[in-house]
Design a protein around this motif. Structure first.
Motif, PDB file in Angstrom:
ATOM      1  N   VAL A  84       4.120 -14.483  27.076  1.00 56.06           N
ATOM      2  CA  VAL A  84       5.411 -14.957  26.570  1.00 56.06           C
ATOM      3  C   VAL A  84       5.509 -14.795  25.049  1.00 56.06           C
ATOM      4  O   VAL A  84       6.398 -15.334  24.410  1.00 56.06           O
ATOM      5  CB  VAL A  84       5.705 -16.416  26.981  1.00 56.06           C
ATOM      6  CG1 VAL A  84       5.846 -16.521  28.494  1.00 56.06           C
ATOM      7  CG2 VAL A  84       4.641 -17.375  26.473  1.00 56.06           C
ATOM      8  N   GLU A  85       4.569 -14.030  24.492  1.00 58.28           N
ATOM      9  CA  GLU A  85       4.625 -13.621  23.081  1.00 58.28           C
ATOM     10  C   GLU A  85       4.568 -14.775  22.094  1.00 58.28           C
ATOM     11  O   GLU A  85       5.238 -14.738  21.067  1.00 58.28           O
ATOM     12  CB  GLU A  85       5.887 -12.778  22.839  1.00 58.28           C
ATOM     13  CG  GLU A  85       5.926 -11.513  23.662  1.00 58.28           C
ATOM     14  CD  GLU A  85       7.347 -11.029  23.914  1.00 58.28           C
ATOM     15  OE1 GLU A  85       8.161 -11.105  22.995  1.00 58.28           O
ATOM     16  OE2 GLU A  85       7.639 -10.591  25.040  1.00 58.28           O
ATOM     17  N   CYS A  86       3.786 -15.789  22.418  1.00 60.26           N
ATOM     18  CA  CYS A  86       3.722 -16.932  21.497  1.00 60.26           C
ATOM     19  C   CYS A  86       2.906 -16.615  20.254  1.00 60.26           C
ATOM     20  O   CYS A  86       3.129 -17.186  19.197  1.00 60.26           O
ATOM     21  CB  CYS A  86       3.167 -18.160  22.208  1.00 60.26           C
ATOM     22  SG  CYS A  86       1.415 -18.038  22.625  1.00 60.26           S
ATOM     23  N   GLY A  87       1.944 -15.707  20.362  1.00 60.26           N
ATOM     24  CA  GLY A  87       1.144 -15.340  19.188  1.00 60.26           C
ATOM     25  C   GLY A  87      -0.172 -16.102  19.065  1.00 60.26           C
ATOM     26  O   GLY A  87      -0.948 -15.842  18.150  1.00 60.26           O
TER      27      GLY A  87
END
Ligand SMILES: Cc1cc2nc3c(=O)[nH]c(=O)nc-3n(C[C@H](O)[C@H](O)[C@H](O)COP(=O)(O)OP(=O)(O)OC[C@H]3O[C@@H](n4cnc5c(N)ncnc54)[C@H](O)[C@@H]3O)c2cc1C
Ligand SMILES: Cc1cc2nc3c(=O)[nH]c(=O)nc-3n(C[C@H](O)[C@H](O)[C@H](O)COP(=O)(O)OP(=O)(O)OC[C@H]3O[C@@H](n4cnc5c(N)ncnc54)[C@H](O)[C@@H]3O)c2cc1C
Ligand code: SF4
Ligand code: SF4
Lengths: 90, 431, 266
Positions: free
Chosen positions: A60-63
């Motif tokens: 979910v591309e939270c990093g």
């Protein structure tokens, strides 16, 4: 509710030609903490047969994993051109 | 050589869209690029919006932005394994002194991007900016898929995981101490049921913040629950360093622990899970703020580390909006002189120092330490639980004075009174 | 002379976001955002591959509401040269017959063309009528179920995927080809091309541009009568976690419930 079920409600536009995150299996092999498996909220990092298995498709591309991994295994880029997670609410 | 655009804004969150709106309103030739298609559809907040700054660029913002509910009831709750100890504050004063609206970011950011387009900005979604473009040390635009798109100034508003700024060496990489991990779930529940459950009417809303004092292995986390029109936003925020140093908990398990707590489970009961999301929360405070400007660029919003959190409330959208507007105003003044050097753009820093953006960060220097202190998560809830349990228990024994009960709860909890007072005092000072 | 390719593209509600309303049992599309119909992305990709190889002018046409502009800009961002949006309230509620007629009239108005590419069907209505319908109105050859296509001299060579065989056919221009979902991996738009697309703008045509009488289009030009719409009864699906040892037990249970049968019928 299991995490897989939660991820199941999400809308992803998966980029089949580009994995925006990659790991270095050689580094992971000898990793003492495997903290990525605890930190990643989307269950992308799992241990199978004592090896790290990574699925960029569920990301979910939270990093988080980029700095959660303190061994320099994670290469993190943004997905390209509108691919990846597409939230309805946010 | 003439640049193709006056300004390129990277990122269509509140910082980037506010900057683009302000610039376009002042006839600046601005391009806003967001990696999501449609713009904003990768963004997550809790989200209570303190939107007063939006009034500066959109006078009727409460109509333009699809706000969900006006927060009129606030709750602060300490959760222990068995109990919930809350401070519930609802006030009609909130109706006139508007504090905040609950919002859903995907709708809100799209509305802001549309507004920017209406005002004359070129808005492009679904394209990821790769890096800034440099010439003779100056930033002259951006790079995307091998093409250079030029502009006099670039405003980097990429949010909490600013790859462009980091990869271009304009800020240091994010570390454990700079951010927390936010995980969120949206539940669909009919409007009338929400009103009934939370004791609300019309578009009144509830915003609750929680201290999760019951997680195994000493893991500490904060939680939130906000009411929207016909959905609930429920989430947790946990510090990665905490997750790293204590126990073997998964970030997603903490989310589940929260919604399974009896006092939360009651509130989300019957709700259908509509979305699961995760996003970084900027936590670092002043120490993680990078250099905010240079030749041909400025950094705004989360990318610049502008956010306030005291472990309960997160505010970031308001800082993003304020800094986006400040960056736009700085450019508008610089344009009059046709000078976009670091010196000309240094006004951005001055504007932020004068506004609450940097003032708040200075006032609350060091708060990030108290945020995760075990005081808030363990000690206070533990003592309160013992105290309130005794206070409310009818055990047939002679009654005690309140102070005596409290002191007894303290000593039972195994804490030293003096060191407790000292720690509490320190924490209060920082908050 | 440059090859002229027309791609027919429909903006559809994101299939991932359409759900059956649990109360009314109707398809709820209101919350769904518009995306390019998936096989139309694949059709565009084939057009762009031909353009890369032998050079071509690629025009995207779409009939739909004004918001479909975004989808056309995206196509131009990927490499299409020209975008035409056929938009007019008079086109509303067109069935596949009226849609095909309107698109055929659009193509006639464009004038010269060699190849028309369409998706095999849409994710929202999915009749698969429109591609062949347009070919019939234009009275040109058509090739359906294409997985890939390339230009060889004055012909197009198409690989078709059929149920029991693959087939390669060569057809001279002008020709209409419908493309299978997932036939290829579509390329991404670039910022440069999207900026240029917005600067260039798209063309908007209405029924007057096309010279179509109102009786031929939209709901009035649509002979389809919807008799009834039925939602198939929802079968409850259940899942549970079982251990390896429990598998034989579960198979017995499935036999008992008649969910699975032995081949010999025993
Ligand atoms: C769980 C959680 C709860 C929160 N609760 C609240 C709250 O209640 N109230 C509050 O005020 N704040 C809250 N915040 C904080 C708030 O969300 C942020 O402070 C705010 O979103 C910052 O805005 P921004 O515009 O700086 O960044 P963002 O909103 O993150 O926007 C950045 C944009 O840039 C885009 N982008 C990034 N990289 C690129 C690239 N290379 N190319 C193109 N586009 C790019 C992103 O897709 C995104 O659209 C919360 C945050 C979280 C995670
Ligand atoms: C029984 C029935 C009743 C209907 N009633 C209504 C109604 O009342 N109101 C209403 O609005 N709609 C109605 N529709 C939907 C409408 O007929 C279709 O959306 C439209 O005709 C396109 O058909 P399709 O989506 O099945 O396309 P398909 O034939 O499945 O599409 C094949 C290909 O044709 C091309 N194509 C299709 N449509 C377009 C377009 N608009 N622009 C450009 N290219 C296109 C694309 O390349 C696509 O991949 C109805 C459909 C049916 C079957
Ligand atoms: S990604 Fe990093 S933390 Fe995870 S296993 Fe590999 S080396 Fe360890
Ligand atoms: S970016 Fe976040 S969701 Fe994606 S793999 Fe890393 S930790 Fe998991």
């Amino acid at each position: 509710m299991e995490i897989e079920e939660k991820l199941g409600v999400l809308n992803y536009k998966t980029d089949k030609s580009y994995a925006h995150i990659t790991i270095d299996p050689v580094i992971c092999e000898t990793c003492p903490d495997r903290f990525c498996t605890f930190a990643c909220p989307a269950h992308c990092y799992t241990v199978i047969d004592n090896k790290i298995n990574f699925k960029y498709e569920d990301c979910v591309e939270c990093g988080t994993c980029f700095f959660a991994c303190s061994h320099g295994s994670v290469k993190w880029t943004n997905p390209k051109g509108g691919h990846g997670i597409k939230y309805k609410y946010g | 050589m003439m640049s193709e655009f006056d300004v390129i804004v990277v990122g269509g969150g509140p910082a980037g869209t506010s900057a683009a709106i302000r610039l376009a309103q002042n006839k600046v030739n601005v391009l806003l690029v967001d990696r999501a298609d449609p713009p904003g559809s990768k963004n997550v907040s809790g989200g209570v919006l303190w939107g007063n700054d939006l009034g500066k660029i959109i006078p009727d913002w409460e109509k333009i932005i699809p706000v969900e509910r006006l927060i009129t009831r606030k709750g602060t709750t300490f959760l222990t394994k068995d109990s919930a100890i809350s401070l519930d504050f609802s006030s009609r004063k909130f109706l006139t002194n508007r504090t905040g609206y609950s919002v859903l970011r995907v709708k809100m950011d799209l509305a802001l991007a549309k507004k920017a387009k209406e005002e004359g900005a070129m808005v492009i979604g679904g394209v990821t900016v790769d890096s800034v473009a440099r010439k003779d040390g100056k930033i002259i635009g951006i790079e995307q898929d091998g093409d250079t798109i030029t502009s006099d100034t670039v405003i980097l508003a990429e949010g909490a995981n600013p790859r462009v700024a980091i990869d271009s060496g304009l800020r240091k990489p994010i570390g454990d101490r700079d951010v927390a991990i936010g995980v969120k779930q949206i539940y669909k529940i009919p409007e009338d049921k929400i009103n009934e459950r939370f004791n609300l009417s019309g578009n009144e809303g509830f915003a609750g913040e929680y201290v999760l004092g019951y997680l195994p292995d000493g893991v500490e986390a904060g939680g939130f629950l906000y009411t929207n029109k016909n959905t609930l936003s429920v989430g947790v925020v946990v510090s990665p360093s905490h997750l790293r140093n204590y126990g073997q908990m998964h970030s997603y398990d903490i989310m589940e622990e929260f919604v399974q707590h009896p006092s939360i489970a009651r509130l989300v009961e019957g709700g259908r899970l509509e979305e699961y999301s995760a996003h970084l929360v900027v936590e670092g405070g002043l120490s993680s703020v990078p250099k905010l400007y240079g030749d041909g660029y400025m950094i705004a919003g989360d990318a610049a580390g502008f956010s306030f959190s005291n472990g309960l409330v997160i505010q970031g959208m308001n800082y993003a909006i304020a800094s986006g507007i400040a960056a736009a105003d700085t450019f508008i003044e610089a344009k009059e002189k046709g000078n976009y050097t670091a010196k000309a753009l240094s006004d951005y820093q001055k504007k932020l120092e004068e506004s609450y953006v940097l003032k708040d960060l200075r006032t609350f220097k060091g708060i990030e330490n108290s945020t995760w202190s075990s005081m808030a998560h363990r000690t206070i809830p533990d003592i309160l639980e013992r105290f309130l349990f005794r206070l409310n228990l009818e055990d047939g024994l002679p009654k005690k004075h309140i102070l005596e009960l409290l002191l007894r709860s303290v000593s039972e909890s195994g804490h030293n009174k003096t060191s407790l007072a000292l720690e509490a005092y320190r924490m209060m000072r920082r908050m | 002379m440059t090859l002229k390719i027309i791609v027919m593209m429909k903006q559809v509600p994101d299939a991932e976001e359409i759900f059956i309303d649990p109360v009314t049992y109707t398809l709820n599309r209101t919350a769904a955002r518009g995306v390019i119909n998936i096989p139309d992305e694949n059709a565009l990709e084939i057009a762009l591959q031909i353009k890369d190889k032998v050079g071509a002018e690629v025009t995207v046409i779409s009939m739909g509401p004004p918001q479909a502009e975004e989808a056309i800009i995206e196509c131009m961002g990927r490499g299409a040269d020209r975008g035409i949006l056929i938009t007019d309230r008079a086109f509303a509620a067109a069935d596949t017959y009226a849609t095909s007629l309107t698109l055929a009239a659009t193509i006639d108005k464009i004038g010269k063309y060699d190849i028309i590419l369409a998706g095999e069907s849409t994710t929202d209505s999915g009749t698969g009528h429109v591609g062949p319908g347009v070919a019939e109105f234009l009275d040109i050859d058509q090739v359906t179920y294409a997985e890939s296509a390339e230009v060889v001299d004055d012909k197009i060579r198409v690989k078709r995927i059929l149920e029991d065989a693959d087939e390669v056919v060569e057809v001279p221009f002008p020709v209409l080809v419908t493309v299978l979902t997932g036939a290829n991996i579509p390329r991404r738009a670039t910022l440069r091309r999207k900026i240029d697309a917005i600067k260039k703008g798209i063309e908007r045509w209405d029924h007057e541009t096309l010279g179509l009488p109102p009786d031929w289009i939209g709901i009035r030009g649509s002979p389809t009568i919807v008799g009834a719409v039925k939602v198939p009864e929802e079968k409850k699906r259940a899942s549970k976690k079982i251990s390896l040892e429990q598998i034989p037990e579960m198979i017995d249970e499935l036999f008992e419930k008649g969910i699975i049968k032995r081949e010999d019928g025993a």
